[in-house]
Design an enzyme around this catalytic site. Structure first.
Site, PDB file in Angstrom:
ATOM      1  CB  THR A  20       6.675  53.159 -49.511  1.00 37.83           C
ATOM      2  OG1 THR A  20       5.703  52.669 -50.418  1.00 37.83           O
ATOM      3  CG2 THR A  20       6.877  52.130 -48.426  1.00 37.83           C
ATOM      4  N   GLY A  49       0.670  46.098 -52.920  1.00 38.37           N
ATOM      5  CA  GLY A  49       2.022  46.120 -53.498  1.00 38.37           C
ATOM      6  C   GLY A  49       2.975  45.264 -52.680  1.00 38.37           C
ATOM      7  CG  ASP A  50       7.036  46.580 -52.472  1.00 36.28           C
ATOM      8  OD1 ASP A  50       6.156  47.459 -52.565  1.00 36.28           O
ATOM      9  OD2 ASP A  50       8.225  46.843 -52.280  1.00 36.28           O
ATOM     10  N   GLY A  60       6.146  48.444 -56.421  1.00 31.77           N
ATOM     11  CA  GLY A  60       6.152  47.202 -55.655  1.00 31.77           C
ATOM     12  C   GLY A  60       6.067  45.957 -56.507  1.00 31.77           C
TER      13      GLY A  60
HETATM   14  N1  ASP Z   1       6.101  50.033 -52.903  1.00 32.68           N
HETATM   15  C1  ASP Z   1       4.781  50.587 -52.742  1.00 32.68           C
HETATM   16  C2  ASP Z   1       3.767  49.681 -53.338  1.00 32.68           C
HETATM   17  O1  ASP Z   1       4.015  49.076 -54.353  1.00 32.68           O
HETATM   18  C3  ASP Z   1       4.602  51.914 -53.332  1.00 32.68           C
HETATM   19  C4  ASP Z   1       5.793  52.832 -53.378  1.00 32.68           C
HETATM   20  O2  ASP Z   1       6.696  52.761 -52.594  1.00 32.68           O
HETATM   21  O3  ASP Z   1       5.851  53.705 -54.223  1.00 32.68           O
HETATM   22  O4  ASP Z   1       2.667  49.621 -52.861  1.00 32.68           O
END
Ligand code: ASP
Length: 374
Positions: free
Chosen positions: A226, A256-257, A280
């Site tokens: 990300t 995700g987050d 996330g």
């Molecule tokens: N945080 C992102 C998600 O969960 C993915 C990542 O940063 O690796 O979609």
């Protein structure tokens, strides 16, 4: 000191002392700062440099961070964000993004959007042009097209190849994979359902050894990735953005987050902003970015605030380091006076990108909660 005595005193101090601190800080103009995740191929450094250029030439802080992350979204070589991101389990790239504009206190987000290279820009349009905050899936794509975005195939040859190799790695209980050569194949080829570098080289002679090795690794351990970027200008205005293709090989529709305002990013320019990369699901369970900003509101320094959020992630696993070893998560924090921090659950290793007014854009080491043993 008893808790009740402490809270009475804190309440008195809270009203009497903190306003003075605020006024004192307000007297000197903050220096502009941009912070982001590091990302591959200098993505974070380039992102922060671009955002800083825009801020220095008087541009808006949200325009700055979005122009910064657009570099990474449009770069097919970063397979964790935008164009070239690793796809879902059906081989379709689905992207998530959110943004917050400090001066107007507004936010926008898109989840599981397909076909648009720059979901961060669509999130900004949701914020500016609609009475909603978040659009997802087919509706988000419809909206983006109505706003003039071009729908494109986001899968590159490299990400398609990685997806095919992941499919090949899926085995049933008997060790059989429908994406292998099949039981009627010559014995030599039958074992090729397993991910053997030599066999993959035979199957994909045009692919580099590095790409095949990465594909084998990513098939066994679906990667995350990300970019989060937060900015502050000399007027004390702040904005933030987070954009991602999410976890590789995810179930279609998984979010995700990153597009969750309060999880993958949060910003209140009276205090500061925070954002996250990594798993996330664990960030959402700790409401990470919001938690960090609230920690700072209650007096913690950025580093302390981020480490506290990581401790909450760890607490959800009863601090079991064995289980936590599978969790990769980082937080990036920028306070309204320009103080910053980036913290990782595991270290040493993870880095972040930073550009301050007087220092060029560069990478630094994250602080961390647990030491990874080799
Ligand atoms: N945080 C992102 C998600 O969960 C993915 C990542 O940063 O690796 O979609």
């Amino acid at each position: 000191m008893k808790d009740s005595a402490f809270s009475r005193r804190a309440a008195i101090l809270g009203t009497a002392v903190f306003p003075m601190i605020r006024i004192a800080r307000g007297q000197s103009r903050p220096k502009p700062v941009v912070i982001s995740s590091a990302n591959r191929l200098n993505g974070g450094v380039n992102c922060c440099a671009k955002a800083m250029d825009i801020i220095k030439s008087g541009g808006d802080t949200l325009d700055a961070v979005i122009a910064g992350v657009n570099i990474v979204e449009l770069d097919p070589r970063d397979n964790s964000v935008g164009y070239g991101g690793l796809p879902n389990e059906e081989g379709v790239v689905e992207l998530d993004a959110s943004c917050m504009h400090g001066p107007t206190r507004r936010a926008g987000a898109v989840g599981a959007i397909q076909g648009i290279k720059t979901p961060s820009k669509v999130a900004k349009r949701v914020m500016e042009d609609t009475d909603h905050l978040m659009l997802v899936g087919a509706g988000a794509l419809k909206f983006a097209k109505a706003e003039g975005f071009t729908e494109e195939d986001l899968l590159t040859d490299e990400s398609r190849l990685q997806w095919l190799i992941w499919k090949r790695s899926l085995r049933d209980r008997n060790g059989h994979s429908n994406w292998g050569p099949g039981i009627d194949a010559p014995p030599e080829q039958q074992k090729s359902g397993s991910l053997d570098l030599r066999e993959l080289k035979r199957l994909y002679p045009q692919a580099s050894d590095a790409l095949l090795a990465e594909a084998i690794q990513n098939a066994a351990h679906p990667p995350h990735g990300t970019i989060n970027c937060i900015s502050l200008n000399e007027k004390g205005e702040m904005s933030a953005v987070t954009t991602t293709s999410g976890m590789a090989w995810k179930i279609p529709g998984c979010v995700g987050d990153s597009p969750i305002v309060g999880g993958g990013l949060w910003l209140d320019q009276d205090i500061g902003g925070a954002g996250s990369t990594g798993r996330g699901e664990e960030n959402i369970r700790a409401c990470g970015a919001h938690t960090i900003v609230e920690n700072m509101r209650h007096g913690m320094a950025p580093k302390e605030a981020a480490l506290d959020a990581l401790k909450r992630v760890a607490r959800n696993f009863n601090n079991d380091e064995k289980r936590l070893a599978q969790v990769d998560i980082q937080f990036y924090v920028l306070r309204k006076d320009g103080e910053f921090a980036a913290a990782s659950l595991w270290g040493p290793g993870p880095r972040f990108a930073l550009c301050t007014g007087d220092q060029g854009s560069h990478e630094e080491q994250c602080v961390y909660l647990y030491t990874r043993r080799a």
